[in-house]
Structure formats: C-alpha cells, structure tokens
Motif scaffolding. Structure first.
Motif, PDB file in Angstrom:
ATOM      1  N   ALA A  20       0.834  -1.210   0.000  1.00  0.00           N
ATOM      2  CA  ALA A  20       0.000   0.000   0.000  1.00  0.00           C
ATOM      3  C   ALA A  20       0.865   1.256   0.000  1.00  0.00           C
ATOM      4  O   ALA A  20       0.559   2.225  -0.695  1.00  0.00           O
ATOM      5  N   ILE A  21       1.966   1.236   0.775  1.00  0.00           N
ATOM      6  CA  ILE A  21       2.823   2.428   0.819  1.00  0.00           C
ATOM      7  C   ILE A  21       3.411   2.714  -0.553  1.00  0.00           C
ATOM      8  O   ILE A  21       3.466   3.850  -1.004  1.00  0.00           O
ATOM      9  N   SER A  23       2.500   1.599  -3.695  1.00  0.00           N
ATOM     10  CA  SER A  23       1.782   1.577  -4.972  1.00  0.00           C
ATOM     11  C   SER A  23       0.539   2.454  -4.996  1.00  0.00           C
ATOM     12  O   SER A  23      -0.089   2.542  -6.039  1.00  0.00           O
ATOM     13  N   LYS A  24       0.168   3.093  -3.869  1.00  0.00           N
ATOM     14  CA  LYS A  24      -1.074   3.859  -3.879  1.00  0.00           C
ATOM     15  C   LYS A  24      -0.797   5.334  -4.173  1.00  0.00           C
ATOM     16  O   LYS A  24       0.255   5.873  -3.827  1.00  0.00           O
ATOM     17  N   LYS A  25      -1.789   5.973  -4.772  1.00  0.00           N
ATOM     18  CA  LYS A  25      -1.685   7.410  -5.029  1.00  0.00           C
ATOM     19  C   LYS A  25      -2.282   8.227  -3.902  1.00  0.00           C
ATOM     20  O   LYS A  25      -1.838   9.336  -3.620  1.00  0.00           O
ATOM     21  N   ASN A  26      -3.328   7.686  -3.287  1.00  0.00           N
ATOM     22  CA  ASN A  26      -4.046   8.436  -2.254  1.00  0.00           C
ATOM     23  C   ASN A  26      -3.221   8.475  -0.973  1.00  0.00           C
ATOM     24  O   ASN A  26      -2.758   7.454  -0.479  1.00  0.00           O
ATOM     25  N   ILE A  28      -4.080   9.107   2.057  1.00  0.00           N
ATOM     26  CA  ILE A  28      -4.699   8.415   3.192  1.00  0.00           C
ATOM     27  C   ILE A  28      -4.419   6.913   3.104  1.00  0.00           C
ATOM     28  O   ILE A  28      -4.140   6.252   4.109  1.00  0.00           O
ATOM     29  N   LYS A  29      -4.450   6.382   1.860  1.00  0.00           N
ATOM     30  CA  LYS A  29      -4.136   4.954   1.694  1.00  0.00           C
ATOM     31  C   LYS A  29      -2.685   4.675   2.092  1.00  0.00           C
ATOM     32  O   LYS A  29      -2.376   3.638   2.670  1.00  0.00           O
ATOM     33  N   ILE A  30      -1.785   5.608   1.807  1.00  0.00           N
ATOM     34  CA  ILE A  30      -0.380   5.418   2.190  1.00  0.00           C
ATOM     35  C   ILE A  30      -0.258   5.411   3.712  1.00  0.00           C
ATOM     36  O   ILE A  30       0.461   4.582   4.294  1.00  0.00           O
ATOM     37  N   ILE A  31      -1.000   6.321   4.375  1.00  0.00           N
ATOM     38  CA  ILE A  31      -0.965   6.336   5.847  1.00  0.00           C
ATOM     39  C   ILE A  31      -1.515   5.028   6.402  1.00  0.00           C
ATOM     40  O   ILE A  31      -0.972   4.457   7.353  1.00  0.00           O
ATOM     41  N   LEU A  32      -2.598   4.518   5.778  1.00  0.00           N
ATOM     42  CA  LEU A  32      -3.151   3.239   6.240  1.00  0.00           C
ATOM     43  C   LEU A  32      -2.127   2.121   6.074  1.00  0.00           C
ATOM     44  O   LEU A  32      -2.005   1.237   6.931  1.00  0.00           O
ATOM     45  N   ILE A  35       0.309   2.303   8.862  1.00  0.00           N
ATOM     46  CA  ILE A  35      -0.292   1.799  10.109  1.00  0.00           C
ATOM     47  C   ILE A  35      -0.287   0.271  10.107  1.00  0.00           C
ATOM     48  O   ILE A  35       0.055  -0.376  11.106  1.00  0.00           O
ATOM     49  N   PHE A 108      -6.085  14.609  -2.353  1.00  0.00           N
ATOM     50  CA  PHE A 108      -5.217  13.687  -1.625  1.00  0.00           C
ATOM     51  C   PHE A 108      -4.243  12.979  -2.565  1.00  0.00           C
ATOM     52  O   PHE A 108      -3.475  12.125  -2.140  1.00  0.00           O
ATOM     53  N   ASP A 109      -4.294  13.286  -3.858  1.00  0.00           N
ATOM     54  CA  ASP A 109      -3.493  12.564  -4.851  1.00  0.00           C
ATOM     55  C   ASP A 109      -2.052  13.084  -4.814  1.00  0.00           C
ATOM     56  O   ASP A 109      -1.798  14.253  -5.103  1.00  0.00           O
TER      57      ASP A 109
END
Lengths: 118, 180
Positions: A20-21, A23-26, A28-32, A35, A108-109
C-alpha cells in the motif's frame, strides 16, 4: 514449517502494508499502509515473546502461585507498549500533514502535488 | 491455537480490504478491524497490557483518520495506483519474502519457544527488586524508565508538531482561505 506459520502470516500482513505504501496514489491509503506495517511489526515482536502454555507476566496472589519459569517474555511487551504509543503520535502527525496538504492542493493525490515532486 | 489463525486471517482480510476498497471511510473502518483484531491477538498471546494500549490507541487512530476523511467530498473518489510503485512493491515483496525464508531457515526459535536469554532476569527478580506485581510495569517504570521518559518526549514533540501544522493563527491570508 508449521512451527513458523504465525510468523509467515505476520510477514504477509507486513507485505500488504508495504504494498500500500509503495503503490497507492491516495495519501490516506499510504498512511493506512504505514499503520498496517507498524501493526505487523508490533505483532511480530509480541509473537517472539510468546511461550506455549505460558501465563501473563503478572504475579497474583488470587490466581495461586505463578512461577517465573512459566511466564511469557515480558521485555518485548514493555518495548511494544512504547512502540504503540509512539506509532499513534507519528500517525497523528501524518494525518495533520495530510489535512494541511488537502487544504493547500485540494486533493489527496500525491502525483498532483507539484512541489512534492522528486 | 486455531483462534490465533482465525484472527490473523481476519486481520489479513481486513488489511486487503483497507488497501483495495475505493471508499476511504470504508478503508478506515477496515483498518479499525485490523487494529481491534490485533488487540484480541495480543490477549491470546498473554500480553494484557499491550492489548489494552492497542485498544485505546486504535480507537484514537480511527477517530483521527475519520476526522481526516470525513467532510471531504472526494472520500469515494478512486485515485488508482502508481504503476512504477507497484513494480517496486513487487520486487520489494519478493526480496522480503526471501529474507524471511532465510531467517526462518537459519535457526530462529519456533513459535512458542522464546529465547529469553537476557529477559529471564526480569520475571525472576522483578518482585523482589521493584515490588511491582506486574513484570511489564516494573520493566517500563523501573528498569527502563529512561525509555518511558523518551517516549513522553516523543509524544510531546508530536503534539507540538501537530499543533504547529494545524494552527490557525499566524498564517498567511491565502492559506487561511483554502483551509476547510
């Protein structure tokens, strides 16, 4: 390999967070993802401390005599306790930065935050 | 230990959903599932102090994340992946798995048999040495109290950082208009 199965599942959880860290653009998804990876590391340390058939590392007169030899390893528990609280602090700081970035860029992008381009 | 595997499976499913679902609020709730499952796993692994802390921290983290995602009209807008990042992630995952297999093969103690070379000292001496019934408490507040002091310093620094980043006063005018 069965003796290592919980460790393998823990590694799977860590890999999901890393994926997730990276490959994601968002944001919030990177923060998730951060976590989730952090949870996996904490879980691994507590798993290392577990003793089969062990008791919690608490002396109690009500539960009968508990010998120190049957206790699980208390040292990783103490260190993971610190790690969890620090994880919350860093998470709060990351979320504050994300909210400010949203206020500045309106998204968030991370690929559209021009001044963050490396 | 079948319940441990069930909970770990639940956590992995929650993590996959959190990473892949399109709605941000659903992703945050899925991370809450992962954290609360982690709390129960800590209980199963005989770490009640860690389980309590994880419970509180998880609730606080979910509240903060909902604060970040709520009132944003883009909460359901899917942003997609970075193709190059996915490629790097794949390579990294292969390397991580390989390193994990190497570590498992190189004589790591199996699950349920901790090494306890140094930390055997704490259960044997904590009651006489510190008077605390809970060995974890004696480690945190006596043997490694400086560690806890450093933790408090990190917490204070994070609070100062959050207050600085989120402040309303002393900002330039154009920044204030964009905020919220």
């Amino acid at each position: 390999m069965n003796a290592y199965m919980p460790y393998v599942l823990c590694l799977v959880l860590f890999c999901i967070g890393i994926f997730a860290i990276l490959s994601k653009k968002n944001i919030i998804k990177i923060i998730l993802g951060i976590i989730i990876a952090e949870y996996a590391v904490n879980l691994f340390l507590v798993m290392v401390a577990y003793k089969a058939g062990g008791r919690a590392a608490i002396f109690s007169p009500n539960r009968g005599e508990i010998l120190p030899e049957v206790m699980v390893d208390p040292l990783p528990h103490a260190l993971v306790l610190t790690s969890i609280v620090i994880g919350l602090a860093t998470t709060a700081f990351m979320i504050a930065l994300a909210i400010r970035l949203y206020g500045k860029y309106g998204t968030f992008d991370i690929t559209r935050m021009r001044e963050l381009r490396g | 230990m079948i319940e441990l595997y069930v909970l770990l499976g639940l956590m992995i499913a929650g993590a996959v959903i959190a990473v892949e679902v399109k709605n941000l609020l659903s992703a945050v709730v899925a991370v809450g599932v992962v954290g609360l499952g982690l709390s129960v796993v800590f209980l199963l692994l005989k770490a009640p102090d860690v389980a309590l802390t994880q419970l509180v921290v998880e609730i606080a983290a979910v509240i903060l994340l909902i604060r970040a995602t709520l009132h944003r009209d883009i909460a359901s807008k899917f942003l997609g992946n970075r193709p190059f990042g996915a490629f790097v992630a794949f390579i990294f995952l292969v390397l991580t798995t390989y390193a994990g297999v190497l570590i498992f093969k190189s004589g790591m103690p199996p699950f349920g048999e901790p090494l306890m070379a140094v930390s055997r000292f704490y259960p044997l001496n904590a009651l006489e040495g510190t008077g605390a019934m809970n060995v974890v408490t004696s480690v945190i507040l006596d043997y490694r109290a400086y560690d806890t002091l450093g933790e408090a310093t990190v917490l204070f620094t994070a609070v100062v950082g959050v207050l600085t980043v989120m402040r309303k006063m002393g900002r330039k005018k154009d920044l204030q208009e964009n905020d919220e």
